[in-house]
Enzyme design. Structure first.
Site, PDB file in Angstrom:
ATOM      1  N   PRO A 321     -16.928  -9.724  -9.066  1.00 58.96           N
ATOM      2  CA  PRO A 321     -15.715 -10.007  -7.920  1.00 58.96           C
ATOM      3  C   PRO A 321     -14.287 -10.334  -8.788  1.00 58.96           C
ATOM      4  O   PRO A 321     -14.474 -11.205  -9.763  1.00 58.96           O
ATOM      5  CB  PRO A 321     -16.305 -11.272  -7.251  1.00 58.96           C
ATOM      6  CG  PRO A 321     -17.195 -11.841  -8.123  1.00 58.96           C
ATOM      7  CD  PRO A 321     -17.788 -10.758  -8.990  1.00 58.96           C
ATOM      8  N   ARG A 323     -10.866 -10.163  -6.879  1.00 57.47           N
ATOM      9  CA  ARG A 323     -10.108 -10.539  -5.626  1.00 57.47           C
ATOM     10  C   ARG A 323     -10.678 -11.590  -4.584  1.00 57.47           C
ATOM     11  O   ARG A 323     -10.081 -12.597  -4.676  1.00 57.47           O
ATOM     12  CB  ARG A 323      -9.941  -9.281  -4.633  1.00 57.47           C
ATOM     13  CG  ARG A 323      -8.910  -9.526  -3.479  1.00 57.47           C
ATOM     14  CD  ARG A 323      -9.244  -8.459  -2.404  1.00 57.47           C
ATOM     15  NE  ARG A 323      -9.196  -7.051  -3.067  1.00 57.47           N
ATOM     16  CZ  ARG A 323      -8.439  -6.190  -3.461  1.00 57.47           C
ATOM     17  NH1 ARG A 323      -7.361  -6.454  -2.854  1.00 57.47           N
ATOM     18  NH2 ARG A 323      -8.903  -4.930  -3.892  1.00 57.47           N
ATOM     19  N   ARG A 360       1.540  -4.510  -3.724  1.00 53.52           N
ATOM     20  CA  ARG A 360       0.775  -4.062  -3.019  1.00 53.52           C
ATOM     21  C   ARG A 360       1.104  -3.566  -1.494  1.00 53.52           C
ATOM     22  O   ARG A 360       0.548  -2.699  -1.111  1.00 53.52           O
ATOM     23  CB  ARG A 360      -0.318  -5.159  -2.720  1.00 53.52           C
ATOM     24  CG  ARG A 360      -0.887  -5.550  -4.090  1.00 53.52           C
ATOM     25  CD  ARG A 360      -2.236  -6.388  -3.874  1.00 53.52           C
ATOM     26  NE  ARG A 360      -3.409  -5.779  -3.165  1.00 53.52           N
ATOM     27  CZ  ARG A 360      -3.695  -5.723  -1.960  1.00 53.52           C
ATOM     28  NH1 ARG A 360      -2.903  -6.385  -1.218  1.00 53.52           N
ATOM     29  NH2 ARG A 360      -4.645  -4.968  -1.712  1.00 53.52           N
ATOM     30  N   CYS A 391      16.456  -2.688  -5.068  1.00 56.46           N
ATOM     31  CA  CYS A 391      17.383  -1.493  -4.665  1.00 56.46           C
ATOM     32  C   CYS A 391      16.299  -0.228  -4.220  1.00 56.46           C
ATOM     33  O   CYS A 391      16.292   0.694  -4.840  1.00 56.46           O
ATOM     34  CB  CYS A 391      18.044  -0.913  -5.786  1.00 56.46           C
ATOM     35  SG  CYS A 391      19.226  -2.234  -6.145  1.00 56.46           S
TER      36      CYS A 391
HETATM   37  N1  LLP Z   1     -15.294  -4.141 -11.316  1.00 56.03           N
HETATM   38  C1  LLP Z   1     -14.886  -2.813 -11.367  1.00 56.03           C
HETATM   39  C2  LLP Z   1     -15.427  -1.702 -12.384  1.00 56.03           C
HETATM   40  C3  LLP Z   1     -13.467  -2.380 -10.858  1.00 56.03           C
HETATM   41  O1  LLP Z   1     -12.748  -1.174 -11.146  1.00 56.03           O
HETATM   42  C4  LLP Z   1     -12.788  -3.565 -10.079  1.00 56.03           C
HETATM   43  C5  LLP Z   1     -11.523  -3.037  -9.392  1.00 56.03           C
HETATM   44  C6  LLP Z   1     -13.399  -4.899  -9.853  1.00 56.03           C
HETATM   45  C7  LLP Z   1     -14.713  -4.991 -10.515  1.00 56.03           C
HETATM   46  C8  LLP Z   1     -12.872  -5.854  -9.238  1.00 56.03           C
HETATM   47  O2  LLP Z   1     -12.774  -5.565  -8.021  1.00 56.03           O
HETATM   48  P1  LLP Z   1     -12.185  -6.655  -6.854  1.00 56.03           P
HETATM   49  O3  LLP Z   1     -13.524  -7.615  -6.285  1.00 56.03           O
HETATM   50  O4  LLP Z   1     -11.064  -7.506  -7.387  1.00 56.03           O
HETATM   51  O5  LLP Z   1     -11.824  -6.016  -5.426  1.00 56.03           O
HETATM   52  N2  LLP Z   1      -5.113  -2.793  -7.369  1.00 56.03           N
HETATM   53  C9  LLP Z   1      -5.771  -2.749  -6.132  1.00 56.03           C
HETATM   54  C10 LLP Z   1      -7.385  -3.027  -6.387  1.00 56.03           C
HETATM   55  C11 LLP Z   1      -7.644  -2.149  -7.812  1.00 56.03           C
HETATM   56  C12 LLP Z   1      -9.103  -2.693  -8.043  1.00 56.03           C
HETATM   57  C13 LLP Z   1      -9.673  -1.654  -9.183  1.00 56.03           C
HETATM   58  N3  LLP Z   1     -10.970  -2.101  -9.661  1.00 56.03           N
HETATM   59  C14 LLP Z   1      -5.371  -3.726  -5.110  1.00 56.03           C
HETATM   60  O6  LLP Z   1      -4.310  -4.396  -4.870  1.00 56.03           O
HETATM   61  O7  LLP Z   1      -5.958  -3.793  -4.050  1.00 56.03           O
END
Ligand code: LLP
Length: 463
Positions: A321, A323, A360, A391
């Site tokens: 995790p 986020r 985002r 801009c």
């Molecule tokens: N593990 C792997 C292999 C991943 O690719 C990711 C996220 C995570 C864990 C963590 O995911 P989380 O629990 O944070 O959702 N920039 C995008 C999110 C891209 C996530 C990429 N990989 C956004 O702002 O929503």
């Protein structure tokens, strides 16, 4: 914006009609604990506080825009994940959501492991003293230099993402006289985002090795033969901002199916499976994320059940995790610069940051909430769009929200749930200076990432 269906946004475009906004909350001064960090409240003067400090004081001391990070909340959430999964599973915080040396130390102290996906993240982790064996190294195109650095450092696992990488890591490890622990990342044909998941979809992407067509099995076959590798398990990550556990269910079913095939073909039971990250958080009051203990229970049950059905010993589970730990623990504090009512449409509120500190909304059509932070107000709600100072007309921070109708330049407003993928995706567009991250705890604040300066910008521009 035509890209509103980007999967990493909280909602797919087809769920809500174009132009949708929820009605104003009954009390615009209320701070919904679902979207705000845990120590956030208002003081007797109505000023928003975090960790016991009013944002007016923080703005004076550290300027705006600024990311204000609730350290106690971060630690509590990290601990909740750790406790929920217990000693038979591993929690790897996904550093891509937000990484700094302070965060690495908090994770270390709270007993979490760390997932890094670049040489830069690895360097940050090592420089803050995270034990290498608790680091997982990810990425779909790690350079030979990055791999060598990770192997030399002794990272606990490298997650292999392609056939080329299997050979590359094996070769580098062997030439260093090491046997590297690895997982193989597979794509199970499941795409899950928020309230939906699609099985049999999404093999058309760059990560991992497809289960389809026997490719993942072939990858395992090859990796098991290489002396430089110790294959410890299979990795699957199915998406972002997920609330619905059924995508994990299908993924676990397919991963366990592969473990069974591996056992049948090679007589080897791989000891670990990693189910990735992607668990959702509340960006607005409409979102209802699950608690870590519910997620842990659900995932453990799914894997145990699938393994029993396949007559396999249950492997050690890990999750990643990002986020769900850091997202809710920070908010961005902005100062209002202009307030521009557009007759019959909405009021545009310009703040002193924008798409350079939160991409985002522009990138994923993500939804955010916002509150007046420097005071309360009983004025009638007005429909606003909070925009930045860049801009570009797509420079939107909060697409649709209500703020008090007496909002004026000089007011401070705060956008909650910006702990994940905001500072880590921040840019210098228009030569903006990236905001600081200020950690607040028990009445004390300290800068953990300082504000960029014009000297920082000019230092890179060598003329
Ligand atoms: N593990 C792997 C292999 C991943 O690719 C990711 C996220 C995570 C864990 C963590 O995911 P989380 O629990 O944070 O959702 N920039 C995008 C999110 C891209 C996530 C990429 N990989 C956004 O702002 O929503």
């Amino acid at each position: 914006m035509s890209r509103s269906a980007h999967p990493a946004g909280p909602r797919h475009a087809d769920v809500l009609p174009e132009g949708h906004y929820t009605a104003p909350a009954d009390d615009l001064n209320a701070l919904d604990p679902k979207v705000w960090a845990r120590t956030v409240g208002r003081d007797a003067d109505g000023v928003v506080t975090v960790g016991g400090i009013p944002v007016t004081q923080l703005a004076e001391e550290y300027g705006t825009p600024a990311y204000l990070l609730d350290e106690a909340d971060f630690r509590e959430r990290a601990r909740a994940w750790r406790t929920a999964f217990g000693d038979d599973a591993d929690v790897f915080y996904a550093g891509k959501a937000f990484l700094s040396r302070a965060v690495v130390r908090w994770l270390d102290e709270e007993g979490l492991n760390l997932d890094v996906c670049s040489g830069g993240e690895l360097a940050t982790a090592l420089s803050a003293g995270m034990p290498a064996e608790r680091i997982a190294f990810h990425g779909n195109n790690k350079s030979p230099e990055e791999i060598e650095r990770a192997v030399r450092a002794g990272v606990g696992r490298i997650v292999l993402d392609s056939f080329q990488e299997i050979v590359r890591v094996a070769h580098i490890a062997q030439s260093l006289g090491k046997r590297q622990r690895v997982q193989i990342r597979i794509t199970v044909g499941v795409e899950a985002h928020t309230h939906e998941f699609i099985a049999t979809a999404h093999e058309d992407q760059k990560f991992g090795i497809p289960l389809a067509g026997g490719q993942a099995a072939e990858a395992v076959r090859r990796a098991l033969k290489l002396d430089g590798l110790e294959v410890i398990g299979i990795h699957s990550h199915i998406g972002s901002q997920i609330f619905d556990m059924s995508g994990f269910e299908v993924a676990a079913h397919r991963v366990v199916g592969l473990l069974k095939d591996i056992r049948d073909e090679h007589g080897v039971e791989l000891p670990e499976i990693d189910l990735g990250g992607g668990l959702g958080i509340a960006y607005t009051s409409d979102d209802d994320p699950r608690e870590p203990h519910e997620i842990a229970k659900a995932l453990t049950e799914i894997v145990t059940r699938e393994c029993e059905a396949a007559r396999l010993a249950t492997p050690r589970i890990s999750v990643e995790p990002g986020r769900a730990i850091v997202g809710p623990t920070a908010f961005t504090l902005y100062e209002v610069g202009t307030v521009k009512p557009l007759e019959g449409l909405r009021t545009y509120v310009s703040v002193d940051g924008g798409m350079s500190d939160n991409i985002r909304t522009a990138l994923y059509d993500a939804e955010y909430s916002v509150a007046l932070a420097s005071r309360t107000s009983d004025a009638e709600p007005m429909l606003v769009r909070v925009v930045g100072k860049h801009c570009e007309s797509g420079d939107i921070v909060v697409k649709d929200a209500f703020l008090p109708g007496d909002l004026a330049p000089g007011d401070l407003i705060a956008v909650p749930a910006t702990g994940a993928y905001c500072r880590s995706m921040a840019s210098n567009y228009n030569h903006a200076l990236r905001p600081p991250v200020v950690a607040v705890r028990d009445g004390a604040a300290r800068v953990v990432v300082r504000r960029e300066t014009e000297e920082d910008l000019l230092r890179l521009d060598v003329g």
